[in-house]
Design a protein around this motif. Structure first.
Motif, short mmCIF file in Angstrom:
data_model
loop_
_atom_site.label_atom_id
_atom_site.label_comp_id
_atom_site.label_asym_id
_atom_site.label_seq_id
_atom_site.Cartn_x
_atom_site.Cartn_y
_atom_site.Cartn_z
N LEU A 136 0.83 -1.20 0.00
CA LEU A 136 0.00 0.00 0.00
C LEU A 136 0.86 1.26 0.00
CD1 LEU A 136 -2.78 1.33 0.15
CD2 LEU A 136 -2.65 1.11 2.65
N THR A 137 1.94 1.23 0.78
CA THR A 137 2.86 2.37 0.83
C THR A 137 3.46 2.65 -0.55
OG1 THR A 137 3.42 1.86 3.13
CG2 THR A 137 4.93 3.30 1.92
N ILE A 138 3.88 1.58 -1.24
CA ILE A 138 4.45 1.73 -2.58
C ILE A 138 3.41 2.31 -3.54
CG2 ILE A 138 5.39 0.48 -4.57
CD1 ILE A 138 7.32 0.78 -2.25
N PHE A 186 3.28 5.77 -6.01
CA PHE A 186 3.07 5.75 -7.46
C PHE A 186 1.77 6.44 -7.89
CE2 PHE A 186 6.50 2.69 -7.38
CZ PHE A 186 7.17 2.96 -8.57
N PHE A 187 0.98 6.89 -6.94
CA PHE A 187 -0.13 7.77 -7.29
C PHE A 187 0.37 9.13 -7.75
CE2 PHE A 187 -3.16 5.30 -4.37
CZ PHE A 187 -3.67 4.59 -5.44
N GLN A 188 1.59 9.48 -7.31
CA GLN A 188 2.16 10.79 -7.60
C GLN A 188 3.23 10.77 -8.68
OE1 GLN A 188 0.79 13.36 -6.06
NE2 GLN A 188 -0.51 12.02 -4.80
N TRP A 212 13.02 3.55 -10.80
CA TRP A 212 12.47 2.19 -10.94
C TRP A 212 10.96 2.28 -11.18
CZ3 TRP A 212 14.92 -2.65 -8.84
CH2 TRP A 212 16.31 -2.49 -8.68
N PRO A 213 10.42 1.61 -12.18
CA PRO A 213 8.96 1.57 -12.38
C PRO A 213 8.28 0.69 -11.33
CG PRO A 213 10.07 0.19 -14.00
CD PRO A 213 11.15 0.92 -13.26
N TYR A 214 6.96 0.72 -11.33
CA TYR A 214 6.18 0.06 -10.28
C TYR A 214 6.49 -1.43 -10.15
CZ TYR A 214 2.06 -1.76 -7.84
OH TYR A 214 1.22 -2.41 -6.96
N ALA A 215 6.50 -2.15 -11.26
CA ALA A 215 6.73 -3.60 -11.20
C ALA A 215 8.10 -3.92 -10.64
CB ALA A 215 6.57 -4.21 -12.60
N ASP A 216 9.11 -3.14 -11.03
CA ASP A 216 10.46 -3.37 -10.54
C ASP A 216 10.55 -3.13 -9.04
OD1 ASP A 216 10.75 -3.59 -13.24
OD2 ASP A 216 12.50 -2.29 -13.40
N VAL A 217 9.84 -2.11 -8.55
CA VAL A 217 9.85 -1.83 -7.11
C VAL A 217 9.17 -2.95 -6.35
CG1 VAL A 217 9.04 -0.25 -5.32
CG2 VAL A 217 9.98 0.66 -7.45
N LEU A 218 8.13 -3.56 -6.94
CA LEU A 218 7.50 -4.71 -6.29
C LEU A 218 8.49 -5.87 -6.14
CD1 LEU A 218 3.95 -4.90 -7.96
CD2 LEU A 218 4.51 -4.20 -5.62
#
Length: 262
Positions: A42-44, A48-50, A57-63
C-alpha cells in the motif's frame, strides 16, 4: 565446514521441535506477516499515485525489490535476529563462557544457535511478491537471470550477516548501548527502496561506506535481466571482504572479553 553443517542440522532439529510445541501461534504470526506485507505494498502504491517511477524504478520493478527485501527480512528474523539479542546479554552478563568452552567455533555458535521457523513465512510471502512483480512486468527471467540472482542473493545475505556481526561485536566495549539491533534494523530499512530515492550525503554513505545499494538492488536487477558480470563480482567480493573483516574483528574482540569467572 562439514562439522559446522552437522552442528547447524542439530540446531535446526532442536529448534523445530521447540517451535512445534506452540503450533497455535502460527496462525497469528501468519496474519501478522500478511498484514505487514499488505501495508508495504500500500505504501508503494501511494508513492506511485504521484509519480511513474521511484528512484528510477517503475512500479513492477519496485514490487520485485520489495519482495526481495521481505525475503531477506524473513531470513534475518529466522536465523540472525534471535541470536544477536542473546549475544548482547551473554557479553554483558559474562555468560559467553558457556559458548567459549564448547568445542565449536564461537562465532558460528552465537550466530545460528536459535532459529525462529515461523519467520520463514515472510520468506515465502517475499518470493510470492517477487513473482507477482514479474507478472506485472510481464517478464520471465532466463536461466542466466536466475543463476545470477541466486549468487547475488546469497552474497547479500553474507553481507548482511557480516555488517550485523561487525556492529554487534562492538558490544564487547560499548556495553551501555541498550539495543544495537535497532541500529542495524534502521540501516536495513533503507534497502526497502531503490538507492536512487536517496539524495546527497546519505546516498554516498549508503553506496560507498555502508553498501546498502548492493543488498536488494543488485539481486532485483539480476532477476529483472539488468545484471552485469562486473556488478555481480563486486557484490561477491564486497561480501567476502566484510565477512573476513567481521571474522577478524570477532577474534580481536574476544581478547577484551571479561568472563563471569574473571
Amino acid at each position: 565446514m562439514r562439522r559446522n553443517l552437522r552442528i547447524f542440522r542439530e540446531f535446526f532439529r532442536t529448534c523445530l521441535v521447540e517451535e512445534l510445541e506452540y503450533r497455535s501461534e502460527f496462525l497469528g504470526n501468519l496474519l501478522s506477516s500478511l498484514f505487514g506485507i499488505a501495508i508495504a505494498i500500500l505504501t508503494i502504491q501511494i508513492f506511485f499515485f504521484q509519480t511513474d517511477q521511484l528512484g528510477g524504478w517503475p512500479y513492477a520493478d519496485v514490487l520485485v525489490l520489495l519482495g526481495i527485501f521481505n525475503t531477506l527480512q524473513g531470513l534475518i528474523d529466522f536465523a540472525l535476529k534471535p541470536n544477536m539479542s542473546r549475544l548482547l546479554q551473554n557479553i554483558r552478563k559474562g555468560t559467553l563462557d558457556y559458548v567459549l568452552t564448547k568445542p565449536v567455533d564461537s562465532m558460528f555458535f552465537v550466530s545460528f544457535r536459535h532459529l525462529v521457523f515461523w519467520r520463514l513465512v515472510d520468506v515465502l510471502l517475499g518470493l510470492g511478491l517477487v513473482a507477482y512483480g514479474l507478472w506485472v512486468k510481464r517478464y520471465v527471467p532466463t536461466l542466466s537471470d536466475l543463476l545470477i540472482f541466486l549468487v547475488t542473493l546469497f552474497a547479500s545475505l553474507v553481507l548482511i550477516y557480516a555488517l550485523w556481526m561487525l556492529l554487534m561485536t562492538t558490544a564487547f566495549w560499548v556495553i551501555k548501548i541498550d539495543d544495537l539491533s535497532f541500529v542495524f534494523n534502521s540501516f536495513f530499512e533503507t534497502t526497502r527502496f531503490p538507492i536512487g530515492t536517496y539524495r546527497g550525503w546519505l546516498r554516498i554513505v549508503l553506496t560507498y561506506v555502508l553498501p546498502a545499494a548492493l543488498i536488494t538492488s543488485t539481486p532485483a536487477s539480476a532477476l529483472l535481466g539488468n545484471w552485469s558480470v562486473g556488478a555481480t563480482l563486486i557484490t561477491v567480493v564486497v561480501a567476502g571482504i566484510f565477512l573476513w573483516l567481521s571474522r577478524l574483528f570477532w577474534r580481536y574482540a574476544l581478547r577484551s572479553y571479561t568472563s563471569a569467572s574473571s
